[in-house]
Structures are given as structure tokens and as C-alpha cells.
Design a protein around this motif. Structure first.
Motif, short mmCIF file in Angstrom:
data_model
loop_
_atom_site.label_atom_id
_atom_site.label_comp_id
_atom_site.label_asym_id
_atom_site.label_seq_id
_atom_site.Cartn_x
_atom_site.Cartn_y
_atom_site.Cartn_z
N ARG A 16 -7.04 -1.92 1.28
CA ARG A 16 -6.15 -1.87 0.12
C ARG A 16 -5.22 -3.07 0.08
NH1 ARG A 16 -5.14 2.59 -2.79
NH2 ARG A 16 -4.08 1.02 -4.05
N VAL B 182 0.86 -1.20 0.00
CA VAL B 182 0.00 0.00 0.00
C VAL B 182 0.89 1.24 0.00
CG1 VAL B 182 -1.76 1.28 1.28
CG2 VAL B 182 -1.85 -1.22 1.19
N ARG C 266 -7.54 0.23 -8.36
CA ARG C 266 -6.62 1.21 -7.78
C ARG C 266 -6.87 2.60 -8.35
NH1 ARG C 266 -2.10 -1.35 -5.31
NH2 ARG C 266 -0.94 0.60 -5.50
#
Length: 231
Positions: free
Chosen positions: A151, A125, A228
Motif C-alpha cells: 500500500r 497507510v 484504494r
């Protein structure tokens, strides 16, 4: 190829199939829940917790799952059988069942392997996202819950899918500790009918189908998770 035995042993195979699914579901869920603190301990747990977590994952991943299963079943199981309060207690009908020892061994294995995967996801991340959350005044617990862990899981989904399939493929080991799962049911068919290939081919087809369902389920999850770019 002779499949005349199938109607006779169908109830046993169905029971073994459901037992296999329970093994995968219970050890998968509890192993995943344990994998998160295992990963967090290495990334943000300090020197002592990180060292303990690394020792755990190294030990579990460095020893065969069959050895772990035997140690749990014959070691821990025999130890509890020698304690009168447990052997003659109300929980003994459950504690003598190999299913729960297999579930425990698989859970520990899943926690170690998935813990390493999630650890890699946490490290992947971007630090800028976490710093931005801190700039907005978020607490560490909220950052972990809202940004960092989601994430990391997003990045880890393909690898977690592979681990889920590997868990499914590991469940036949439970038959070595008296658990009549799908593979154990096939062994019963083989021993009573003296047929070798037909029962194995049947359960192999079932395992392939289950692996396909797991792979499709994870792909659907990946599609539903924002990319993303969308975050």
C-alpha cells in the motif's frame, strides 16, 4: 544545423546510451532496495535506527550529488589505489573504472530520496488496515509484505516516477569522473568537431525520449495496481 558527424560517431553515442541505461538501471534498482530499509528504520526501527536513518537521508539530501560523486571517486578511489593488495589484485580493472563509483554514488542518492518518499507512503497507510490484519492473526513480517509495504508503494508511485526521471537527468554528472555515458559521448563529439549545439540537441532529444518512456512505464504500473477502492 550540421549533423554530418552523426554516422561517424554513432557507435560511440550508442555505447554511451547503453552505459547511461545501465547507470539508471543499476543505481535505480539497488537504490530502491536500500530505500525500503531506510524508510522502515524511521517508521518502525526504534530510536537508534531511526536516528541513523534520518542522519543518512539528511546528509545525502543536504549535499550536492556532484560533491558526493567526487568524494566517492577521488576519495574512496584514491584510498583503494593506495592499497597494494587492491591495486594489484584481480578486481582492480573494475575498481579503477569510474562507472562503478558513479553507480555507487547514484545508488546512495536514490536510497536517501526514495527512502523519504517510501517513509511518507508507509505513514499514509490507514492504521485500520494494519490493525485488521493483526486481528486476523497475521505476523508483523506478513503484514509488512502483504499489506503495509504494497500500500505504501502504491501511494508513492507518482513520486517514485519523478525520482526515476531525476535519476536519469543526473547521469550526465558521471562524465565528470571519466565515464563516457551519453553526455560524455556528446562531449567527445563537441571536442573533436568543434560543434556545440548539434551534439547537445541530439542527446537532449534522447533524454526527453527516455524520460517519456519512464513516465509511461510508471503510468502503466499505476493502472495495473488496484486502486484504494478496490482493496
Amino acid at each position: 544545423m550540421d549533423f554530418d558527424w552523426l554516422p561517424r560517431y554513432w557507435p560511440l553515442l550508442v555505447e554511451g546510451f547503453w552505459r547511461t541505461l545501465w547507470l539508471v538501471a543499476l543505481s535505480g534498482v539497488f537504490g530502491f532496495l536500500l530505500a525500503i530499509p531506510v524508510a522502515l528504520a524511521q517508521v518502525a526501527g526504534g530510536r537508534i535506527l531511526a536516528g541513523l536513518s534520518r542522519a543518512f537521508t539528511t546528509t545525502i539530501r543536504g549535499t550536492p550529488l556532484l560533491v558526493q560523486l567526487y568524494l566517492v571517486y577521488y576519495g574512496l578511489g584514491s584510498l583503494m589505489a593506495d592499497i597494494p593488495a587492491i591495486r594489484y589484485g584481480p578486481l582492480w580493472p573494475y575498481l579503477r573504472d569510474g562507472f562503478w563509483y558513479a553507480t555507487f554514488a547514484f545508488t546512495i542518492s536514490v536510497a536517501a530520496y526514495q527512502g523519504e518518499i517510501i517513509r511518507g507512503g508507509l505513514l499514509a497507510v490507514p492504521r485500520g488496515e494494519i490493525e485488521a490484519a493483526r486481528a486476523f492473526g497475521m505476523r508483523r513480517s506478513r503484514i509488512l509484505r502483504r499489506i503495509w509495504l504494497p500500500r505504501a508503494l502504491q501511494v508513492s508511485l507518482p513520486a517514485l516516477s519523478g525520482e526515476a526521471i531525476l535519476l536519469l537527468k543526473s547521469t550526465p554528472l558521471a562524465a565528470t569522473v571519466t565515464v563516457i555515458d551519453l553526455f560524455g559521448a556528446a562531449n567527445v563529439v563537441r571536442s573533436e568537431t568543434f560543434l556545440t549545439y548539434e551534439p547537445l540537441l541530439f542527446v537532449a532529444a534522447v533524454y526527453v525520449l527516455c524520460a517519456f518512456v519512464i513516465a509511461v512505464a510508471f503510468r502503466l504500473i499505476e493502472r495495473r495496481v488496484p486502486s484504494r477502492r478496490g482493496l
